[in-house]
Scaffold this motif. Structure first.
Motif, PDB file in Angstrom:
ATOM      1  N   PRO A 279       0.893   8.906  -6.219  1.00 22.51           N
ATOM      2  CA  PRO A 279       0.326   7.956  -5.256  1.00 22.51           C
ATOM      3  C   PRO A 279      -0.672   8.576  -4.282  1.00 22.51           C
ATOM      4  CG  PRO A 279       2.646   7.488  -5.565  1.00 22.51           C
ATOM      5  CD  PRO A 279       2.360   8.737  -6.345  1.00 22.51           C
TER       6      PRO A 279
ATOM      7  N   LEU B 130       5.441   2.825  -2.844  1.00 27.08           N
ATOM      8  CA  LEU B 130       5.494   3.643  -4.058  1.00 27.08           C
ATOM      9  C   LEU B 130       6.287   4.913  -3.779  1.00 27.08           C
ATOM     10  CD1 LEU B 130       1.774   3.335  -5.235  1.00 27.08           C
ATOM     11  CD2 LEU B 130       3.711   1.859  -5.803  1.00 27.08           C
TER      12      LEU B 130
ATOM     13  N   GLN C  82      -3.492   2.073  -5.281  1.00 34.67           N
ATOM     14  CA  GLN C  82      -2.061   2.019  -4.971  1.00 34.67           C
ATOM     15  C   GLN C  82      -1.544   0.580  -5.027  1.00 34.67           C
ATOM     16  OE1 GLN C  82      -0.883   4.185  -1.428  1.00 34.67           O
ATOM     17  NE2 GLN C  82      -2.429   5.760  -1.803  1.00 34.67           N
TER      18      GLN C  82
END
Length: 356
Positions: A165, A120, A173
């Motif tokens: 995140p 991410l 996540q």
């Protein structure tokens, strides 16, 4: 007579060979694959003659220990790495002969990928991370954000869309990673050990979530794992690999009850049969004369989830299909044999287990 449906994925004698001398050995052998010569030349065979098909809506779990070739095979099928030999077809199209433009198009529009690393972007919110692949495709900000919000709802992360995140748990996540891969509405979903970095409790929750999503979306899935329990829980079929070779590819029940090799048998020795058999596999025909219990069970119920209820009934229990139609019965005697006896005495229809 019905025509067999075209497989979504078809692999024919796929090889992946690593080593600086691989090209020289292959040229000398005029392109033929001689594994003994390759090994003698110091090459490593990551995938060795893999041939199989995956049909629409099926979940094939590729399972093996570290170094078995499972992730290498997945990367060959997605062409993240180039295979050494063989053929790979996606919906009948020759993947290995596609030019860069066609390959990019099929990845953007047909394939969704989730890896062990969540990957991410830390400076973007949950919503922005999920919308990113849509914006790469040229979809407007408004439409991509609407689609991303729908994915947030699908993976049950509503309320976290503006979080970063670092503010999420590992399980959250991973849900973002799954939502991002689904945002482009892929026909094929490739997952490479997506839950292996998670704690056991969170991993179980993510498996539950994954099964829930599949029951809604019915994607064609290749799922890589080293965890046999995870493979049994998720798969329609399992392909078990060792040293680049697919040792056995079959339904979970067939693998547990009929391991093809001693290597496969080692994985299955500790697996309880009631964890992989469903009511459909052990039910008997109803003669229409025996009184039945008021209890009914679904043909897709796993035995361990309904065993106690069936054992507590005096009369046979009806097994019903998705429309509630009776398709067979279960008795106390059958259940006792499954739990404590010899399944070789029973007629077990393992061919129906896990079929999409």
């Amino acid at each position: 007579m019905s025509t067999p449906t075209q497989p979504v994925i078809k692999c024919e004698s796929v090889y992946k060979v690593f080593g600086e001398h691989a090209d020289k050995v292959l040229r000398k052998a005029d392109g033929a694959i001689d594994t003994a010569s390759l090994i003698e030349a110091g090459c490593v065979i990551g995938v060795n003659n893999a041939s199989f098909e995956v049909h629409k809506g099926e979940m094939l779990v590729i399972m093996g220990l570290s170094g078995s070739g499972k992730s290498t095979l997945l990367r060959c099928i997605s062409r993240l790495i180039e295979s050494t030999a063989g053929n790979i077809f996606i919906d009948g199209e020759d993947l290995l002969n596609m030019d860069d433009k066609a390959l990019i198009n099929i990845r953007r529009n047909k394939m969704g990928m989730v890896f062990q690393s969540f990957a991410l972007l830390p400076h973007k919110t949950v919503l922005e991370n999920i919308a990113l692949p849509l914006q790469v495709k040229g979809i407007s900000t408004k439409d991509s954000m609407e689609r991303a919000m729908a994915m947030i709802k699908l993976v049950e992360l509503t309320g976290n869309e503006n979080a970063f995140p670092r503010q999420l748990s590992g399980g959250q996540q991973q849900r973002v990673g799954i939502a991002r891969s689904l945002a482009v509405e892929p026909e094929l979903w490739f997952l490479d050990e997506p839950f292996s970095a998670l704690d056991p409790l969170i991993r179980k929750e993510m498996q539950d979530e994954f099964l829930r999503l599949q029951s809604v979306l019915h994607k064609t899935i290749l799922f890589v794992t080293h965890d046999f329990d995870e493979a049994i829980r998720l798969a329609d079929r399992i392909a078990i690999m060792k040293d680049g070779i697919i040792e056995q590819i079959d339904t979970p029940a067939n693998i547990v009850l009929n391991p093809a090799t001693e290597y496969i048998a080692k994985f299955t020795r500790g697996v309880r049969r009631e964890r992989v058999l469903t009511c459909k596999t052990i039910m008997q025909e109803d003669d229409g004369h025996t009184p039945l219990s008021d209890l009914t069970v679904s043909q897709d119920d796993v035995i361990e989830t309904i065993a106690e209820g069936v054992l507590s009934e005096q009369n046979p229990v009806a097994v019903v299909d998705d429309q509630g139609k009776k398709v067979g019965i279960l008795t106390n005697q059958i259940m006792v044999k499954i739990l404590f006896g010899d399944t070789s005495e029973l007629s077990i229809n393992t061919n129906t287990v896990g079929q999409a």
